[in-house]
Design a protein around this motif. Structure first.
Motif, PDB file in Angstrom:
ATOM      1  N   PHE A  51     -35.284 -31.176  16.366  1.00 13.39           N
ATOM      2  CA  PHE A  51     -33.863 -31.023  16.668  1.00 13.39           C
ATOM      3  C   PHE A  51     -33.490 -31.762  17.950  1.00 13.39           C
ATOM      4  N   ALA A  52     -34.352 -31.628  18.966  1.00 15.64           N
ATOM      5  CA  ALA A  52     -34.081 -32.278  20.245  1.00 15.64           C
ATOM      6  C   ALA A  52     -34.116 -33.791  20.118  1.00 15.64           C
ATOM      7  N   LEU A  53     -35.026 -34.310  19.316  1.00 15.34           N
ATOM      8  CA  LEU A  53     -35.129 -35.758  19.135  1.00 15.34           C
ATOM      9  C   LEU A  53     -33.906 -36.327  18.423  1.00 15.34           C
ATOM     10  N   LEU A  54     -33.367 -35.567  17.467  1.00 18.51           N
ATOM     11  CA  LEU A  54     -32.183 -36.029  16.734  1.00 18.51           C
ATOM     12  C   LEU A  54     -30.906 -35.900  17.553  1.00 18.51           C
ATOM     13  N   HIS A  55     -30.867 -34.921  18.426  1.00 22.30           N
ATOM     14  CA  HIS A  55     -29.664 -34.568  19.182  1.00 22.30           C
ATOM     15  C   HIS A  55     -28.948 -35.754  19.829  1.00 22.30           C
ATOM     16  N   PRO A  56     -29.577 -36.597  20.653  1.00 17.95           N
ATOM     17  CA  PRO A  56     -28.828 -37.668  21.324  1.00 17.95           C
ATOM     18  C   PRO A  56     -28.414 -38.801  20.395  1.00 17.95           C
ATOM     19  N   PHE A  57     -29.202 -39.044  19.350  1.00 15.32           N
ATOM     20  CA  PHE A  57     -28.910 -40.194  18.481  1.00 15.32           C
ATOM     21  C   PHE A  57     -27.699 -39.958  17.595  1.00 15.32           C
ATOM     22  N   LEU A  58     -27.379 -38.702  17.335  1.00 20.65           N
ATOM     23  CA  LEU A  58     -26.212 -38.397  16.515  1.00 20.65           C
ATOM     24  C   LEU A  58     -24.902 -38.629  17.258  1.00 20.65           C
ATOM     25  N   TYR A  59     -24.971 -38.850  18.571  1.00 25.05           N
ATOM     26  CA  TYR A  59     -23.770 -39.139  19.343  1.00 25.05           C
ATOM     27  C   TYR A  59     -23.400 -40.619  19.278  1.00 25.05           C
ATOM     28  N   GLN A  60     -24.198 -41.437  18.605  1.00 20.49           N
ATOM     29  CA  GLN A  60     -23.910 -42.868  18.542  1.00 20.49           C
ATOM     30  C   GLN A  60     -22.520 -43.094  17.964  1.00 20.49           C
ATOM     31  N   GLY A  61     -21.816 -44.025  18.551  1.00 23.41           N
ATOM     32  CA  GLY A  61     -20.462 -44.326  18.120  1.00 23.41           C
ATOM     33  C   GLY A  61     -19.415 -43.465  18.783  1.00 23.41           C
ATOM     34  N   THR A  62     -19.867 -42.530  19.626  1.00 25.65           N
ATOM     35  CA  THR A  62     -18.935 -41.669  20.342  1.00 25.65           C
ATOM     36  C   THR A  62     -18.539 -42.322  21.652  1.00 25.65           C
ATOM     37  N   PRO A  63     -17.238 -42.440  21.968  1.00 26.44           N
ATOM     38  CA  PRO A  63     -16.837 -43.008  23.266  1.00 26.44           C
ATOM     39  C   PRO A  63     -17.496 -42.245  24.397  1.00 26.44           C
ATOM     40  N   SER A  64     -17.989 -42.967  25.391  1.00 27.25           N
ATOM     41  CA  SER A  64     -18.653 -42.321  26.513  1.00 27.25           C
ATOM     42  C   SER A  64     -17.900 -42.590  27.800  1.00 27.25           C
ATOM     43  N   GLY A  65     -18.192 -41.798  28.769  1.00 28.43           N
ATOM     44  CA  GLY A  65     -17.559 -41.957  30.065  1.00 28.43           C
ATOM     45  C   GLY A  65     -17.519 -40.640  30.784  1.00 28.43           C
ATOM     46  N   GLY A  66     -17.149 -40.651  32.037  1.00 23.55           N
ATOM     47  CA  GLY A  66     -17.083 -39.436  32.817  1.00 23.55           C
ATOM     48  C   GLY A  66     -15.891 -38.596  32.403  1.00 23.55           C
ATOM     49  N   PRO A  67     -15.692 -37.455  33.040  1.00 25.91           N
ATOM     50  CA  PRO A  67     -14.553 -36.585  32.723  1.00 25.91           C
ATOM     51  C   PRO A  67     -13.227 -37.330  32.877  1.00 25.91           C
ATOM     52  N   ARG A  68     -12.313 -37.161  31.924  1.00 27.96           N
ATOM     53  CA  ARG A  68     -11.020 -37.857  31.955  1.00 27.96           C
ATOM     54  C   ARG A  68      -9.884 -36.846  31.829  1.00 27.96           C
ATOM     55  N   PRO A  69      -8.793 -37.059  32.524  1.00 30.69           N
ATOM     56  CA  PRO A  69      -7.678 -36.094  32.535  1.00 30.69           C
ATOM     57  C   PRO A  69      -7.134 -35.803  31.149  1.00 30.69           C
TER      58      PRO A  69
END
Length: 434
Positions: free
Chosen positions: A83-101
């Motif tokens: 589960f842990a190994l799959l966890h970060p790879f499923l976020y692919q294609g998700t916009p990234s960045g720090g906290p935004r208003p």
């Protein structure tokens, strides 16, 4: 039934954080993002519950057997790793960045702040390393004490790192309710670790034992007997085992599991049948009478106390005789009316221990390399031998208790099932897994 209860309790414990997160996490996101978060939550909760499973808590382990508990622990740890190994790879294609208003719920973005990401990556790598080390401990040549220390420290680091990562990088973990939940669960996990490494040794220090005798049974097998110092001894059932620490501080990692070969009815002294195999067991002959010892136990459910079957079948391979000898001694000392038979297998005749005490009546000796003029059984303990020793009625009515090499127990268990022996009448404990 007890195993079913363990499984249900485990599933409730690991899925409850997932349910709570769904209630407080805000608007839904795309499926792959929710799946990624869900797998991360499950992995973290499973890791924390693993602390309880591996904590030698008698309420858990003595109900279903410590071997079953530890096997369950191993399987779930590997599942958590997947589960842990799959966890970060499923976020692919998700916009990234720090906290935004414009995204206060973190619905659209993931943090790229170094600190929360780094703790997640570190825990990710440590978990993989911990599982690999556990699987390959024998092949890697680690001493048990070294591996146990690394395993405990590594698990503690993973829990702390994941707590930081979950609270500060996770969309759900940052919610106040979930933050308190994770803090509580982590506290319980760490508390279980402290119980094993601190509280249990403190109790042991107040209830010490000393070596009463060391007797050689065969060229490589010994009987070590300990007696209580200033207390009444151990309340145990024949067939159970303890973690034995001889000649070291109660806080030392130098303890090993040994089955008790003596019977409760014989008095407060405890005897252990020990074969020279590892670092500690090869030094048995050097242990002096009077040496201080500490015990943690009893553990295990390899016992026939309270069972209603009319007979007890004992099947032992090599040093696996130890717990069965305790059961046999208890049956004899208490005048138990149940019938019993013992199959005792070894490679050569010099390995047979306690032959004079065991006698010939109701005991079948088996040698895989018998000498000339051997009058006992020859070969291995297998289905054919079991068929020659036990009747059809005994297969269906007796309790079968076995301890020995894994391959022997697998063969005999499979054969008993084929002969109609109900699984609840087959008792065994294993402590070697892949």
């Amino acid at each position: 039934m007890k195993l079913l209860f363990l499984i249900v309790a485990y599933l409730v414990a690991v899925t409850l954080p997932l349910v709570l997160s769904s209630l407080v996490g805000g608007p839904p996101r795309q499926f792959h993002q929710e799946l990624a978060s869900g797998l991360g939550i499950l992995a973290f909760s499973m890791i924390l519950v693993e602390f309880i499973l591996s904590g030698r808590f008698k309420t858990i382990s003595n109900g279903v057997g410590l071997d079953v508990t530890m096997r369950f622990h191993q399987i779930m740890a590997r599942t958590a790793l997947v589960f842990a190994l799959l966890h970060p790879f499923l976020y692919q294609g998700t916009p990234s960045g720090g906290p935004r208003p414009w995204d206060p719920t973190r619905q659209l973005t993931l943090t790229t702040d170094f600190s929360p990401l780094s703790t997640g990556i570190a825990a990710y790598l440590l978990l993989a390393g911990l599982v690999v080390m556990a699987i390959g401990r024998t092949q890697l040549g680690y001493k048990y004490e070294t591996w146990r220390l690394l395993h405990g420290v590594g698990a503690l680091l993973i829990a702390v790192l994941l707590l930081h990562h979950t609270v500060y990088a996770g969309r759900y973990g940052s919610q106040p309710v979930m933050t308190w939940w994770w803090l509580t669960m982590t506290g319980v996990a760490v508390g279980s670790l402290l119980t094993v490494y601190l509280l249990v040794p403190l109790r042991q220090k107040a209830r010490s034992w000393r070596v009463a005798s060391v007797v050689q049974l065969t060229p490589k097998q010994w009987e070590l007997t300990v007696e209580p110092v200033g207390h009444r001894g151990l309340n145990y059932r024949a067939g159970q085992f303890v973690w034995l620490n001889v000649g070291h501080s109660p806080f030392s990692m130098k303890e090993n599991p040994f089955s008790i070969s003596s019977a409760p009815a014989a008095g407060p002294e405890l005897s252990f049948m020990i074969k020279e195999l590892g670092d500690f067991t090869r030094t048995i002959s050097q242990i002096k009478t009077g040496t201080v010892a500490y015990l943690d136990g009893p553990y295990g459910n390899l016992s026939v106390d309270g069972r209603v079957e009319p007979g007890v079948a004992l099947i032992a391979g090599g040093v696996g005789l130890a717990p069965l000898l305790g059961i046999l001694r208890q049956l004899r000392l208490t005048g138990d009316s149940r019938k019993h038979k013992l199959i005792y297998g070894n490679r050569v005749i010099d390995q047979i221990a306690y032959r004079e005490e065991l006698g010939e009546e109701g005991v079948v000796y088996v040698l895989s390399e018998p000498p000339e003029h051997w009058h006992g059984e020859a070969g291995f303990i297998d289905g054919g031998l079991v068929d020659r020793v036990f009747s059809e009625r005994e297969f269906s009515e007796w309790a079968f208790v076995m301890c020995g090499p894994t391959i022997m127990m697998n063969i005999v268990e499979d054969h008993l099932i084929k002969r109609g022996t109900p699984s609840h009448r087959i008792l065994s404990e294993r402590f070697h897994y892949d």
